[in-house]
Write a protein that holds these residues in place. Structure first.
Motif, mmCIF file in Angstrom:
data_model
loop_
_atom_site.group_PDB
_atom_site.id
_atom_site.type_symbol
_atom_site.label_atom_id
_atom_site.label_comp_id
_atom_site.label_asym_id
_atom_site.label_seq_id
_atom_site.Cartn_x
_atom_site.Cartn_y
_atom_site.Cartn_z
ATOM 1 N N PHE A 185 0.842 -1.190 0.000
ATOM 2 C CA PHE A 185 0.000 0.000 0.000
ATOM 3 C C PHE A 185 0.883 1.249 0.000
ATOM 4 O O PHE A 185 1.912 1.301 0.657
ATOM 5 C CB PHE A 185 -0.873 -0.017 1.261
ATOM 6 N N GLY A 230 -3.876 -0.628 -2.509
ATOM 7 C CA GLY A 230 -4.072 -1.926 -1.874
ATOM 8 C C GLY A 230 -2.741 -2.617 -1.758
ATOM 9 O O GLY A 230 -1.733 -1.998 -1.450
ATOM 10 N N THR A 277 -14.426 -4.054 -0.454
ATOM 11 C CA THR A 277 -13.193 -4.752 -0.792
ATOM 12 C C THR A 277 -13.193 -5.024 -2.288
ATOM 13 O O THR A 277 -14.251 -5.220 -2.896
ATOM 14 C CB THR A 277 -13.030 -6.066 0.002
ATOM 15 N N GLU A 301 -7.814 -4.478 -2.548
ATOM 16 C CA GLU A 301 -7.959 -3.148 -1.960
ATOM 17 C C GLU A 301 -9.101 -3.156 -0.964
ATOM 18 O O GLU A 301 -10.033 -3.959 -1.068
ATOM 19 C CB GLU A 301 -8.240 -2.085 -3.037
ATOM 20 N N PRO A 321 -4.949 -2.391 3.547
ATOM 21 C CA PRO A 321 -5.645 -3.632 3.908
ATOM 22 C C PRO A 321 -4.858 -4.513 4.868
ATOM 23 O O PRO A 321 -5.453 -5.295 5.605
ATOM 24 C CB PRO A 321 -5.870 -4.338 2.579
#
Length: 185
Positions: free
Chosen positions: A74, A91, A132, A169, A179
């Motif tokens: 990320f 993500g 998600t 993500e 995440p």
């Protein structure tokens, strides 16, 4: 010589990331009742708020969508050789074995199944105020408006350019979250 080639690849990747982010924001806006383009355009209800509260209670306890090794984290990072900043990763990317099945990390409703350049098929799941996203899939086994439960298979991770990776993500409204902080250690 290699720098120019890499810069061209980086520019192409930036365009793919921008297209993905625009599509995510469009779908979330529609799901929140702020636009069109989704089969399920509904304002958030008490049920959604309860689901979101349950999602938050499970922060740090959610199962991983697949077993694998993180190969892209990320945020923005510099290239290890060239002094070039990579595109923002909203993500992370997990390298997995061929044929690995991607599973939903929490109960929800499939908001959209879409195909995007560089990401193949993507599935977005609505968990109340949280979403998600599972990308780089083939053989998706769900469709928009399907209810899914933790651990349900969404599809098979695809091999793209010789790499079998899941892009994952997690968003709260229109804000991406790291995440890794939501998943079991």
């Amino acid at each position: 010589k290699n720098r120019r080639t890499y810069q061209n690849q980086l520019n192409a990747k930036k365009k793919e990331v921008q297209a993905l982010n625009r599509e995510i924001e469009r779908i979330i806006s529609a799901a929140m009742g702020g636009g069109s383009g989704s089969k399920s355009t509904t304002k958030k209800t008490a049920v959604d708020q309860k689901l979101a509260a349950q999602f938050v209670k499970n922060k740090g306890k959610l199962p991983w969508p697949v077993e694998g090794v993180i190969v892209g984290r990320f945020g923005s990072h510099k290239h290890p050789v060239y002094n070039i900043v990579m595109p923002q990763n909203n993500g992370f990317d997990l390298a997995v074995e061929k044929g690995e099945k991607a599973k939903v990390v929490f109960d929800g409703i499939v908001r959209q199944v879409m195909v995007l350049p560089g990401y193949n098929q993507c599935v977005m799941v609505d968990h109340g105020d949280y979403y998600t996203l599972y990308c780089k899939l083939r053989n998706v086994t769900v469709k928009a408006d399907d209810k899914v439960e933790t651990g349900d298979v969404l599809g098979t991770v695809d091999t793209i350019n010789g790499q079998t990776q899941l892009h994952f993500e997690l968003w709260q409204g229109k804000k991406p979250h790291n995440p890794e902080t939501w998943l079991k250690k």
